[in-house]
Motif scaffolding. Structure first.
Motif, PDB file in Angstrom:
ATOM      1  N   ARG A 161     -16.962 110.277  29.173  1.00 44.26           N
ATOM      2  CA  ARG A 161     -16.726 111.702  28.935  1.00 44.26           C
ATOM      3  C   ARG A 161     -15.239 112.054  28.981  1.00 44.26           C
ATOM      4  N   HIS A 162     -14.431 111.138  29.490  1.00 45.58           N
ATOM      5  CA  HIS A 162     -12.988 111.365  29.533  1.00 45.58           C
ATOM      6  C   HIS A 162     -12.273 110.675  28.364  1.00 45.58           C
TER       7      HIS A 162
ATOM      8  N   VAL B 104      -7.488 104.971  26.040  1.00 47.87           N
ATOM      9  CA  VAL B 104      -7.613 104.215  27.288  1.00 47.87           C
ATOM     10  C   VAL B 104      -8.740 103.199  27.178  1.00 47.87           C
ATOM     11  N   ILE B 105      -8.453 101.971  27.592  1.00 46.50           N
ATOM     12  CA  ILE B 105      -9.469 100.935  27.773  1.00 46.50           C
ATOM     13  C   ILE B 105      -9.454 100.573  29.249  1.00 46.50           C
ATOM     14  N   LEU B 106     -10.616 100.613  29.899  1.00 48.71           N
ATOM     15  CA  LEU B 106     -10.701 100.328  31.323  1.00 48.71           C
ATOM     16  C   LEU B 106     -11.172  98.895  31.581  1.00 48.71           C
TER      17      LEU B 106
ATOM     18  N   GLY C 295      -8.154 104.348  37.472  1.00 51.78           N
ATOM     19  CA  GLY C 295      -8.268 104.369  36.022  1.00 51.78           C
ATOM     20  C   GLY C 295      -8.968 105.594  35.473  1.00 51.78           C
ATOM     21  N   ILE C 296      -9.985 106.070  36.190  1.00 52.51           N
ATOM     22  CA  ILE C 296     -10.702 107.253  35.722  1.00 52.51           C
ATOM     23  C   ILE C 296      -9.824 108.490  35.851  1.00 52.51           C
TER      24      ILE C 296
ATOM     25  N   ALA D 274      -6.976 112.545  28.538  1.00 50.56           N
ATOM     26  CA  ALA D 274      -8.088 112.930  27.662  1.00 50.56           C
ATOM     27  C   ALA D 274      -7.644 113.812  26.505  1.00 50.56           C
ATOM     28  N   LEU D 275      -6.650 114.668  26.732  1.00 51.19           N
ATOM     29  CA  LEU D 275      -6.209 115.598  25.695  1.00 51.19           C
ATOM     30  C   LEU D 275      -4.976 115.097  24.956  1.00 51.19           C
TER      31      LEU D 275
END
Length: 252
Positions: free
Chosen positions: A94-95, A77-79, A63-64, A71-72
């Motif tokens: 941070r992502h 995203v929800i983890l 997921g990360i 990110a761009l």
């Protein structure tokens, strides 16, 4: 309806997540399910989605890793994480990860999470619409000021640079903006306003054609007469004799 992609390497978990999403009754729809982050990236190349709900630990791409890739992009995203890897999930902020869901995911937690995301999304879209509206309003105001400036100064030499300085814009940008907002070129608008003033002077005064041309900044009476005829299809004298009633040709 906001479109969601579910990502988890275990099918039964995806079933649970789908059920939780559907039971929220919120304006969202699950458009696809994927087994890992790489599959999700491939899906996003073929389908548009607004949100990815992904497990944090998966083979191939977790997921990360998926969050890093997105990110761009405009996809949020929800983890989904367990208690043991919650600190790892925190690092994903941070992502651009928007929120976290702890396993086991229940409908109420899913609903709260999605409501927060939808509210943030709609607030951002509203702010964007407001910004665009303000920009458009400012641009329209600038064009209106330029037009008023031209109409008030038809007796003077008027340049695009003068008009751009008035409204604090780059001359090239003003030229593009003027055409976009009015459908015509700045220089043609100046000529049109001068010819409108020429028509008024021809009908309302006894000034000679040469005097009218000079008042409007035309040193060459022949050029003035040619321009006037191009606009009205009549020469200045013909227009004067008609009392200003001849049928005119369309704008330049």
């Amino acid at each position: 309806m906001y479109k969601i992609i579910l990502v988890d390497d275990e099918k039964w978990v995806r079933v649970v997540l789908r059920k939780a999403v559907e039971q929220t009754k919120l304006p969202v729809v699950i458009m696809q399910e994927c087994g890992n982050g790489l599959e999700a990236l491939d899906a996003l190349q073929h389908h548009q989605a607004d949100l990815v709900i992904s497990d944090i630990k998966m083979p191939v791409m977790d997921g990360i890793g998926l969050a890093e890739q997105l990110a761009l992009k405009s996809v949020n995203v929800i983890l989904v994480s367990g208690y043991d890897d919650f600190q790892l999930a925190q690092k994903a902020i941070r992502h651009g990860v928007k929120d976290f869901l702890l396993k086991p995911v229940e409908t109420e937690a899913m609903a709260d999470c999605l409501r927060r995301w939808i509210q943030e999304r709609e607030s951002r879209e509203e702010a964007l619409r407001t910004d665009i509206s303000v920009i458009n309003s400012d641009e329209l105001s600038a064009i209106a000021r330029v037009q008023q400036f031209v109409m008030a100064n038809v007796h003077k030499e008027i340049s695009l640079t003068d008009a751009a300085t008035l409204v604090h814009l780059n001359p090239s940008y003003l030229s593009q903006l003027f055409k976009q907002q009015t459908g015509g070129k700045f220089v043609d608008f100046v000529i049109e306003m001068r010819m409108d003033e020429a028509k008024r002077l021809l009908v309302k005064t006894s000034l000679r054609v040469s005097e009218i041309a000079e008042r409007l900044g035309y040193a060459d009476i022949s050029y003035f007469s040619t321009t006037f005829k191009k606009i009205t299809t009549y020469s200045p004298l013909e227009y004067r004799k008609s009392g200003g009633m001849p049928k005119e040709k369309g704008h330049m």
